[in-house]
Enzyme design. Sequence first.
Site, short mmCIF file in Angstrom:
data_model
loop_
_atom_site.label_atom_id
_atom_site.label_comp_id
_atom_site.label_asym_id
_atom_site.label_seq_id
_atom_site.Cartn_x
_atom_site.Cartn_y
_atom_site.Cartn_z
N ASP A 292 -7.07 -1.90 -1.34
CA ASP A 292 -5.91 -1.11 -1.76
C ASP A 292 -5.68 -1.21 -3.26
O ASP A 292 -6.13 -2.15 -3.92
CB ASP A 292 -4.65 -1.60 -1.01
N GLU A 293 -4.95 -0.23 -3.76
CA GLU A 293 -4.39 -0.25 -5.11
C GLU A 293 -5.40 -0.67 -6.19
O GLU A 293 -5.14 -1.56 -6.98
CB GLU A 293 -3.16 -1.16 -5.15
N ASN A 294 -6.51 0.02 -6.17
CA ASN A 294 -7.47 -0.17 -7.25
C ASN A 294 -7.52 1.15 -8.01
O ASN A 294 -8.17 2.09 -7.59
CB ASN A 294 -8.84 -0.50 -6.65
#
Length: 665
Positions: A292-294
């Site tokens: 997530d959230e890269n």
Amino acid sequence: MLLSTISVAQPSLLPLPAEMHWGQGRLPLNKPLKLQLDAVADPAVRAAAQRLLTRLQGPAEPTAGPVLQIRYGRVSLPEKFDEERYSLRVTPMGVSIDAPTSLGVLRALATLEQLPRTEKKQRYLPEVDIRDQPRFAWRGLLLDAARHFMPVAVIKRNLDGMAAVKLNVLHWHLTDDQGFRIESKVFPRLQTAGSTDGLYYTQAEVREVLAYAAARGIRVVPEFDIPSHSTSWIVAYPRLKSADSTYAPYKLWRTTNVAIDPTRETTYTFLDSLFTEMTALFPDPYFHVGGDENDGRNWRRTPRIVAYMRAQGMVKADGKTVDKHQLHTYFNRRVLAMLQKRGKIMIGWDEILGPDLPRETVIQSWRGKKTLNDAAKLGHPVLLSSGYYLDLNYSAASSYAADPLPPDTPLTTAEQRLVLGGEAAMWAEFADSTILESRIWPRAAAVAERLWSPQAATQDVPDMYRRLTLVSAELETLGLRHRRAPELLLKQLAGSSNIAPLRTLAEVLEPVKEYKRHFQGYTYTTETRYNRLVDAAPAESEVARRFGTLVDSVVAFKPTSPNWLPASARQLAALRAQALRWQANDVVLQPMLTSNPSLTEYAPLSTKLAAVATMVLERLTQLQTGQAPTPAWLAAARTALDAAQAPAGQAELAVVKAARKLAGL
Ligand code: ACM
């Protein structure tokens, strides 16, 4: 003689079973039940049955008396995803449990635990015939032990809570920017250097948790969150980093977008060694690798990585702009191969979805329902977590409303089979190990019911809340601290003063919703202590909810109807009593708030609660005397309510919405 469901007293069960038929008989619990179980029974079943009998009746070992007979077909390990079906029958003569697997017996015992009733000081089991099975095979709870380390005892208490409501997957979020919380013998700096506090689980402790979970029919899926959320890894082993920076243990909560380097072979050598170690430790076939959230900034800003992406043709449709998603997918494919070699099934957050991701990867949807359906349409097994984020402090009702497969699902029958279930998620930026349970329970039980019970049987939100209150009490007897911990915190805050006025305020506060705590001028770090009034406030105020229910019932009546006043008299009196309490409370509490530096920030909320109470009392008088509110009164009420809505100390008054409704605003 068995009767249909409705005619008997309301059930206390949560989650509701697939089928239940109540009889009129009773099995008194004045004599201990005698356990009748195969001598060679699964030790987990015997232990669970004995725990239950002890809680039901004390440790007596009867020689005669009614029987608790348990029969099952085969011993099952939870990670086999085996059947959880069971039948449970209570008659005046005894209790019998039948299930194809030992897992089913564990679920039946959880149901039995919720059955006892008390009448005239006599405890008894009502006559009932239950046939039950889960709607979804995957019913999880994510615990984030990375942001705040959660000691083994805390994990075990939550496992007890999970078992009580038939949740069967612990998703253990073990690594993040702020810490790597599990011992690696191969790369020990991960756990010792990755966090500011150096806290982690030894492998022996992990095994202890696995055994505790397995004995309760709960699978444990570890999450090693990569390539982003990985500052702790990079602090410990800088060779993993993408950007040419130096890193220290990360102390803030906001995402860093730091990512490990997917272009170097040494990264994969490292991961291969680490995952050899970790896949052997965890028996579950599923293995979560985050994803997530890269946002890719770490990669796009590193010339070496940009050159690699260009050389590999990882560019967008314009042929020029590098596409971080393609690099992420390349990374995922390498990791997937590594895990498959070890017999594991990879899971990732929904960001990893893309056309080139192999279909066997499970997608966990958190950014919205759409990603769940998109992934299933692409042929991926899927899990729903969007709607189930407990750390956002939404109501149990809002989680309850989120259904992986609502009646209007756009998925075909074949695609629906890919929906494994869902997970409640408790991220721990704003919860340390002391207050964690109060942020999870009882709301996680609403998710548990949504995932276990038949869709058609779970439409009644007030009844869900009625049963949630009962489950909350049950959980407390099982040792959970969701009620005790906030109460202790209030005691600390009140010091030598009477705690009651502070409790009256805290009970109608809730922490601000979503991630607003990040944005209200108070800086949280890994060193912040969670011991303010906001941390003792419930995620969902029960007092405010009951106030709202009373308001709803009062406004539902037409004051023009001739029987309005008599019919509403009880509710009006209850509302008046409540408002008078709030009004009087401020008088007593205000001096404590203003003289105690750790409480001063909450003084405005007490003032505003009193103002709301005054408005409520005036409105009740209007209703009872048949007076219409004047425009001036309405304007003043609006001003007071708008002011009351402003948070203080990252908490807000949970009664404002209902007060608005009562005022007709
Ligand atoms: C997530 O909440 N970042 C999965």
